[in-house]
Structure formats: structure tokens, C-alpha cells
Design a protein around this motif. Structure first.
Motif, short mmCIF file in Angstrom:
data_model
loop_
_atom_site.label_atom_id
_atom_site.label_comp_id
_atom_site.label_asym_id
_atom_site.label_seq_id
_atom_site.Cartn_x
_atom_site.Cartn_y
_atom_site.Cartn_z
N HIS A 152 -6.99 -8.04 -3.27
CA HIS A 152 -6.51 -6.91 -2.49
C HIS A 152 -7.22 -6.84 -1.14
N ASP A 209 -5.54 -7.56 2.59
CA ASP A 209 -5.61 -6.57 3.64
C ASP A 209 -6.18 -7.18 4.93
N GLU A 256 0.84 -1.21 0.00
CA GLU A 256 0.00 0.00 0.00
C GLU A 256 0.87 1.25 0.00
#
Lengths: 334, 334
Positions: free
Chosen positions: B79, B83, A98
Motif C-alpha cells: 500500500h 502510494d 483510496e
DNA sequence: GAACTATATGAAAACGTTTTCAGTCCATGT
DNA sequence: ACATGGACTGAAAACGTTTTCATATAGTTC
């Protein structure tokens, strides 16, 4: 619980060593090999990779640490790398940072704990600065982002030249007030910014650029504000496709006709850059090749650690589309 | 070579057990804990995850097996899952099967060898059929693709309803000859095809559809041929964004005006579907939520294996854009 | 003050492999 | 017939942790 090599050995009526050898490439008689294979099938045995890795001191795993998997460039690179790893019989661990240096540091440590054989890494600008001072327990190949003084193999685009080509093209098409929108967290963004500055300078033009977080929303916000001003640029270049998405959206919302009121040019030949009207001029990066050759560099390095550092710089291909059509001779129009 | 827990113990002047406890959450006096931490820093110790996993029988790893990471839908889901995994202190292994059942089987076995704690899985249509017969050594949560008789938790879109909504909308806008372009390797494609058939039937229209490999090039090839025929449809629905890319490209090349000569509607609210002229009508999937809740379902299942099977079906949101503008009343025009 | 209990620590076993080491067997050459 | 060697096999050590078990120390209760 789980069936182990001992169980297989018992069923096959051989020693565990023989089972290990039969499964690996040790010397085993055909008869016993057959017995072992039958026993494996009968028991439904799956080797325990943790145990194997622990004993053999080989992980058979390589890490891939990228900033944002949603950036199509990295998606494509990851895909190519995964494919190459699969072919080489290696596992690939994907890490998404990120663009956050703290998260990056955590993942780098984790890679060491995993005892990865090697790492493909697209570092943040911040940690890239630290790279020369840092010691890694594994070979590292940098992708997309590297600096002049890093001691690692790397595969990058010739960003300076690519951006220069874009500027040259725009100038040739008659644009003068060319703005730039660059990502600020990566060295790639910096290199493309420098290419922009050099290009503008070479043509005797005054640069005007903004640096933003590398996301569509950040670019959209910045561009919206920018394009509302009286001195908005005639053309806009961006340093990646996410920024282009945001910029283009802002242009649409501002009701600007492309390229008459705003020319656009950027990076990465996403399929939508062709579909969108009037088509976006872009630098196409050889994404597949980047991922594939990065993996190859790594594999070669693993084979021969004494190899000299190799920095591979690939050229981009400029694809001209409608968004940079020759400017009608209407000098001085806001 | 590598510094081990014994080295730390020696430097700290304690036993290895104490080091292990100090690093974990065992009971250790503050004094010794400080000594250990100092020794860790001094030696640059990184625990060996293979050894840890082997002994503790916990991998702290979950697998994510998807068909094509280049499909933006899966990119976004991956994604979100990554996370969530990061937040939960878990590692994520990403596997790309290229829609190939053989490769899928290999990766499934590999996941077992890694002793993953659990798996997020978007199966091919072929292996999905085998799912009820298959035994896994780990809990599985299916994402995007599931069937009625699977015994696994799942998070999917209400594909039937979503495609129905698209058909209803097109009919309402005056379109009658609505063609369908569906991916043939996934059950999702099948469900959307069924939704298409049901929708057409409900309106008394005769369906006309093609099934292709789920890639832009396959869709482009099929659509190019299709749109060249005299009886080409007035509107085209596709079952994912890759197919839409291919179809739209074909339409452009055929010189068809959208929506006057060909209306378009599909799935996944990619940013380009808004940027492209005149904007594509799509069903937006809650991609982030799919990835996140899939991971949550898995974590809950790991905590409590006795939980009943939970099949989560999420609704899509229909975003109407110019590509399905009301058809001018010119019935019977080819 | 004795008998517990709780707490902190170390020694050693265990996790499931691979690999080293020491055979055993059989063919081969003398 | 006997040593030599090659090919195969099994026993056991080793990989780096966590965890069990035992022990020592300190604190608590009667």
C-alpha cells in the motif's frame, strides 16, 4: 544495450521472422527451432513486451481497481484474481483508489492507456452512479459493488439478505435496540444499510444508524462518541471488518462487556474474529470464489463479447459466535 | 478502431510531431497547444503506452514482487509503495509469488520483459542465496529480506535485535521455557530464529523451536501438536503475524489460558493483537516507512546509478501487552 | 540591411516486435 | 516429367509513439 530479436536471429543464423515464429507457435522446423532456442539462451534474450503488445494489439493484461487493498476483503479478492490471472497467462495491474473518485478516474484512464484487455473494478458509490453513462474501451466486471442499472457483468454478495439474516439473528437472540455502522462511500455499504432498515422494519423496530468513511479510525471515532451516550444501542452491526475493528476497540475502551452490554455482528470472517473474546458473529463472504469467478466472467466475456450481461449474486454464510449470545432477560436495562 | 495520434493531428490540423510535443513538454506555441488539446478532447484520444514505452525506452513502471499479499505486513508495504509510486507518476506492477521460487523466477523474468525501471523485491530464502550470482537488467531494492553479501539496496528490520528484545522481555517477566515458531522460507525467519537462539544463549536457556511454512494453517498444525506434549513451553514467540494467528488458535483449542499457561509474543502490530484478550505483545514494524523509503531508495538509484549500496536497517518498537504478563512465581509447574 | 540565433514546426526515422506476402523446396499424384 | 500442394522460410510492412533532422519564420546584433 538490450538484446533484441535481431541479435538472436543473427546468432542463430536465421531471419527475425523465424525467431518470432519459433518463440510463438508458428510453423518452424525442429532444427531451426533448436538453433533459435540455443541462441536465445546464449544471448540472454527477453522479448520486449511493449513492442509485442504494440504490434499484436494484445496486452495480455487485465486491470484490478479496488478502493483499499488494506481491507482484508479486497486483499483476499486480489489474491484470488492474481492467481487466476497467473494461471491464464495474464498480467494483473493493481490500482488502489483510496475510495477517491478523482484517483479512480485517473486510474480508469490509465487502464485505457495500458490497453488492458479487461478490468475488474470495485467502484466508489460516486463513480458507480456515472457508470451507465460511461463508455469503456474494455470489458468491465464489477466486484463487490454494483447497481441495478449497470450494464456490466458483476459478482457481488447478496448484501440485503445477508444483513437481514444478521438482524433476524440478533432479534431472535433478544436484542431490540440495534444500531448500524455503515461505510458511506460504497454501494455495498448502502445495500447493507438498506438490508438493515428493511430488517428493522420487518420486526417493527426503530432503526438508528451512522454512516462513516470506511476505515477503522473513522469507525472508532464515531463509535466512541455513540457508545458514550445514554441511549446507546444494545447491539451494533457493521458493514465491514475495518468498521468492526474500530467499533470493537471503542467498546473495549468504554469498558463494555460483550455481548452483555453490547452485542456485535458484522462482515468478513477474518481469523481474528474467531480469536477475539467472545468471538464475533459475522457473515462470511466467499472471497476466493468472488475473485476467481470475476476473473472467469471476464475471460469468458473476452472470448465472446456478445454474451448477455451476467450478474452473479453469491450468498454469505452466517457464522454465529459469542458476540451475539442470547440476551439475558433483563428488559429495559441501559 | 482506437483513435491514434494521427487522428488528433488531422483534427487539429497539425503534424503528429506537434501533437506529441503538445502532450509532452516540447516547445509548442500556445495557439497550437490549444488546438491540440481541443482535438484530444474531441476525439477522446488516449495515448498508447506500449508505443510510448517502445519508442522512448522508458517504462515508467516499477515492479513489486512479494511472497504473500495476504500477509498484512506485505499488504501494508504494498500500500505504501503504491502510494509513493502514484505520487511519483509511476505505475506499479504487483506480483505474488506464494513463496514459490519457481514462480519467483518466472516473475523476475517477466519484470525484465516489461522493462520495468526498477524492482522492489522480497525474495524467498532460496533465490536470495542466488542473488549475488544473478544479474538484473534493472535496479533492485530488497525489502524485509536481505542477506549480508547482497549487492542491492535494502530496507529491513533489525530482526536479530527485535527478537532479542522479545526474549529479554519474556525472561524478565519470569519465563524460562520459551519456544519459537519460525517461517522457514524467508531469511527474515532465519534472522529472527538466530536472534532467538542468541537471546536464549545469552540467558543460559536451552532453545526449542520449530520451523514451518509461513501460513496460519501450518502454524496451527504444528502448534496443536506441540502444545499437546507434556514438555510444552511456557511461552511461545513467532516470527510473523500469520504464525501468531495459527499458534493462538491452537492455544485456544487446547484450552490454555494466556498468559498463565502460555505466554505469546510475535511480530506486526495488527489491530486484532490489541483487541484479542489479553492483548498480544508484539514488535511493531514501521510498515509504511518501509514501503515508502524502499521506493525512495529506488527512485534515487534510478536518478544516480553510481550511488553506493545502501542498506537501511530500521528498528522495531516493542509493544507490551497482557500476553506476556509477569509470570506468577510458580517455578517448576508443567 | 545582412548575418546570426532562437524558436516553432513538419517530415521521416526509429523503437522491437508480429504478421503478411511472396517465395523456395520437396514430396506427391498423374 | 510435370503440375499441384504443403511446409517452411525470409523480406518487408505495420503497430503508435518519440525524437532527430531539416526548414521556415521571427527576432537580435552588428
Amino acid at each position: 544495450m538490450s538484446v533484441s530479436i535481431r541479435d538472436v536471429a543473427r546468432v542463430a543464423g536465421v531471419s527475425v521472422a523465424t525467431v518470432s515464429r519459433a518463440l510463438g507457435n508458428g510453423p518452424v522446423s525442429d532444427a531451426l527451432r533448436a538453433q533459435v532456442e540455443a541462441a536465445v539462451k546464449a544471448t540472454g534474450y527477453h522479448p520486449n513486451l511493449s513492442a509485442r503488445r504494440l504490434r499484436s494489439q494484445r496486452s495480455g493484461t487485465i486491470g484490478l481497481v479496488v478502493a483499499d487493498i488494506r481491507n482484508p476483503f479486497f486483499t483476499a479478492v486480489a489474491h484470488a484474481a492474481e492467481d487466476a490471472a497467473y494461471r491464464a497467462g495474464l498480467r494483473l495491474i493493481l490500482c488502489n483508489t483510496e475510495e477517491d473518485p478523482a484517483r479512480e478516474a485517473i486510474y480508469l484512464g490509465l487502464m485505457q492507456e495500458e490497453r488492458v484487455s479487461g478490468l475488474l473494478f470495485a467502484p466508489t458509490r460516486l463513480t458507480q452512479k456515472e457508470l451507465p453513462r460511461q463508455r469503456f474501451a474494455y470489458p468491465v466486471v464489477l466486484i463487490d459493488r454494483t447497481g441495478p442499472n449497470s450494464a456490466h457483468d458483476s459478482v457481488t454478495l447478496d448484501n440485503h439478505a445477508a444483513m437481514g439474516a444478521l438482524i433476524d439473528h440478533l432479534v431472535e437472540q433478544g436484542y431490540r435496540r440495534i444500531g448500524g455502522l455503515f461505510g458511506k462511500t460504497s454501494n455495498t455499504g448502502v445495500e447493507r444499510r438498506n438490508g438493515y432498515l428493511a430488517g428493522m422494519l420487518a420486526h417493527g423496530l426503530t432503526p438508528d444508524y451512522r454512516e462513516v468513511a470506511p476505515s477503522a479510525v473513522a469507525a472508532h471515532a464515531e463509535a466512541t462518541q455513540w457508545l458514550a451516550r445514554g441511549d446507546r444501542p444494545e447491539a451494533l452491526v457493521t458493514s465491514n471488518s475495518l468498521l468492526m475493528t474500530g467499533a470493537m476497540k471503542a467498546a473495549r475502551e468504554a469498558g463494555l462487556r460483550i455481548p452483555e452490554q453490547l452485542a456485535l455482528a458484522g462482515f468478513d470472517n477474518e481469523s481474528w474474529t474467531e480469536l477475539v473474546e467472545p468471538g464475533i458473529t459475522v457473515i462470511e463472504q466467499p472471497v476466493e470464489e468472488i475473485g476467481r469467478t470475476a476473473m472467469n466472467l471476464l475471460l469468458e466475456r473476452l472470448q465472446n463479447p456478445a454474451l448477455p450481461v451476467r450478474k452473479l449474486v453469491l450468498g454469505g454464510r452466517c457464522i454465529v459466535r459469542g458476540s451475539t449470545q442470547a440476551r439475558a432477560s433483563m428488559a429495559g436495562v441501559a
